[in-house]
Design an enzyme around this catalytic site. Sequence first.
Site, PDB file in Angstrom:
ATOM      1  N   HIS A  98      66.859  81.197  18.014  1.00 13.51           N
ATOM      2  CA  HIS A  98      68.293  81.301  18.314  1.00 13.51           C
ATOM      3  C   HIS A  98      68.670  82.748  18.627  1.00 13.51           C
ATOM      4  CE1 HIS A  98      68.937  77.115  17.462  1.00 13.51           C
ATOM      5  NE2 HIS A  98      68.194  77.253  16.388  1.00 13.51           N
ATOM      6  N   GLU A 154      73.209  68.645  17.184  1.00 12.52           N
ATOM      7  CA  GLU A 154      72.054  69.496  16.876  1.00 12.52           C
ATOM      8  C   GLU A 154      71.202  68.803  15.815  1.00 12.52           C
ATOM      9  OE1 GLU A 154      70.587  72.375  18.055  1.00 12.52           O
ATOM     10  OE2 GLU A 154      69.129  71.811  16.515  1.00 12.52           O
ATOM     11  N   GLU A 183      69.618  61.181  20.661  1.00 13.90           N
ATOM     12  CA  GLU A 183      69.249  59.787  20.934  1.00 13.90           C
ATOM     13  C   GLU A 183      69.848  58.836  19.904  1.00 13.90           C
ATOM     14  OE1 GLU A 183      67.389  62.417  21.046  1.00 13.90           O
ATOM     15  OE2 GLU A 183      66.029  62.343  22.766  1.00 13.90           O
ATOM     16  N   GLU A 197      71.938  73.338  27.261  1.00 18.28           N
ATOM     17  CA  GLU A 197      70.976  74.343  27.730  1.00 18.28           C
ATOM     18  C   GLU A 197      69.625  73.782  27.346  1.00 18.28           C
ATOM     19  OE1 GLU A 197      68.201  76.254  27.819  1.00 18.28           O
ATOM     20  OE2 GLU A 197      68.875  77.682  26.291  1.00 18.28           O
ATOM     21  N   GLU A 206      58.833  71.236  27.315  1.00 20.25           N
ATOM     22  CA  GLU A 206      59.588  70.733  26.148  1.00 20.25           C
ATOM     23  C   GLU A 206      60.242  69.386  26.479  1.00 20.25           C
ATOM     24  OE1 GLU A 206      62.398  73.395  24.058  1.00 20.25           O
ATOM     25  OE2 GLU A 206      61.264  75.077  24.880  1.00 20.25           O
TER      26      GLU A 206
HETATM   27  N1  GJV Z   1      68.928  66.138  19.861  1.00 22.72           N
HETATM   28  C1  GJV Z   1      69.591  67.119  19.185  1.00 22.72           C
HETATM   29  N2  GJV Z   1      69.266  68.431  19.313  1.00 22.72           N
HETATM   30  C2  GJV Z   1      68.262  68.754  20.139  1.00 22.72           C
HETATM   31  C3  GJV Z   1      67.539  67.766  20.863  1.00 22.72           C
HETATM   32  C4  GJV Z   1      67.910  66.407  20.687  1.00 22.72           C
HETATM   33  N3  GJV Z   1      67.278  65.427  21.307  1.00 22.72           N
HETATM   34  N4  GJV Z   1      66.581  68.387  21.592  1.00 22.72           N
HETATM   35  C5  GJV Z   1      66.700  69.703  21.354  1.00 22.72           C
HETATM   36  N5  GJV Z   1      67.720  69.935  20.476  1.00 22.72           N
HETATM   37  N6  GJV Z   1      66.465  75.185  26.375  1.00 22.72           N
HETATM   38  N7  GJV Z   1      64.396  74.405  25.863  1.00 22.72           N
HETATM   39  C6  GJV Z   1      68.168  71.237  19.973  1.00 22.72           C
HETATM   40  C7  GJV Z   1      67.086  72.088  19.299  1.00 22.72           C
HETATM   41  O1  GJV Z   1      67.005  71.811  17.910  1.00 22.72           O
HETATM   42  C8  GJV Z   1      67.560  73.498  19.571  1.00 22.72           C
HETATM   43  O2  GJV Z   1      68.463  73.957  18.619  1.00 22.72           O
HETATM   44  C9  GJV Z   1      68.237  73.359  20.906  1.00 22.72           C
HETATM   45  O3  GJV Z   1      68.550  71.989  21.110  1.00 22.72           O
HETATM   46  C10 GJV Z   1      67.277  73.793  22.008  1.00 22.72           C
HETATM   47  C11 GJV Z   1      67.968  74.622  23.025  1.00 22.72           C
HETATM   48  C12 GJV Z   1      67.064  75.551  23.764  1.00 22.72           C
HETATM   49  N8  GJV Z   1      65.829  74.963  24.217  1.00 22.72           N
HETATM   50  C13 GJV Z   1      65.566  74.858  25.503  1.00 22.72           C
END
Ligand code: GJV
Length: 420
Positions: A98, A154, A183, A197, A206
Amino acid sequence: MQTEKEDDEDASPEEYVALSNFTGSGNDQLTFSRGDRLLVHAKPSSEWWWWAELDGVTGYAPADYLRQDAAEEEEDTSLEDPWQDEEYFGSYGTLRLHLEMLSDKSRTEAYRQVILSNSGSLQNKVVMDLGCGTGIISLFCAQLAQPSVVYAVEASSMAEHTRQLVKQNSCEDVVTVLQRRAEEIELPEQVDVLVSEWMGNCLLFEFMVESVLLARDRWLREGGVMWPSSAALTLVPCQADSYYAEKMAFWERPYGLDFTPLQPLAQQEFFTKPKFSHLIEPGDCLAAPCDVICLDMYTLQIKDLEEIKGQFHFYVERSAVFHGFTAWFTVHFESLETGGAAVELNTGPNSEPTHWKQTLFMLDRPVSVYAGDSISGTIVLRRNPVWRRHMNVTLHWKVYCSTEDTDKCQVGTKTFPMWR
Ligand code: GJV
């Protein structure tokens, strides 16, 4: 295909089981279905394509689609989550990532700008911030615009702190933090705006985008807005002199000794996977960059993510050593204001560096190119059939030498795992 299929054809073939359907392209790749049993005749070293046979037909098959023993495989995937969620959300439960994302000014300011420049249109709107992390985008919404509610979703344990930050900044009347996987959320209403994002290395790594698309189909009202609204992956052929010198040329004469027998090992160790935290200088680009993949966030489907193909054609602008390709992405946020300009977040070499940096794909052997040559080919992003956050990137290229007969071109193919 630059592989030598004769390599170990004498060895007796081994049986493999297909993990997933695969549609071969060209006439030297096999097409098979999940569960098919293939006989593998040769595994050319350091290659991701194996020479295999199915029902008497031979051809190349991607190695990562095959497992030697189906029973073993079932065991693997039942013991381990193909989404690796525990590890994934675990890593977002601490501050390290973060801090990295929030410190990235280009990224964070782009989202701030989107909210600010659309504040009029956001009035009384219902917003979902998917993967809100520390809640920065939700807080921007609450402070810079007047949405009726922001659902800040989150899944990681960071959500507990996010709730506290929302209170601390007096936004609790607008921002509702939901500590759930997107989901699995239940909302009392559909949303007008879905902001997230989700972009990873080389745009898709990812595959958080899958969660965004699921949420779109379930929770975005008809005519609702997606931010980002579109995304593009850009590619450029490049030189990478210092990286090549550091990892490969190094072995030529260290301390006056010939260490070149280690070079094949170095190639395997340093150039098999892409280098993801690469910062390319604009001067390292050998041609004008080309958008190879464009995704429309309104129409993109989850099944489209299995295999995404793009093409490129570059005109080499100056004589140099062609070491590899560099990729980066750009996302666009459409404006909701009449006459308003779209906001762009560009992670390329002509913009401020971001925490994503760029992704470098090194060729096995550098190629000398000259002004006037051209490089054309294809890129395929193929999602790992088992490990759903991972993918392979296959680059296929042809270098046309402008000073020689056009049929004297150099051809190459290389598949890069990211990371499984
Ligand atoms: N549901 C809730 N939170 C999520 C999910 C999901 N399916 N997937 C990712 N996050 N840009 N590649 C949250 C994860 O825990 C993190 O705090 C944030 O989204 C990722 C954001 C940056 N990653 C990225």
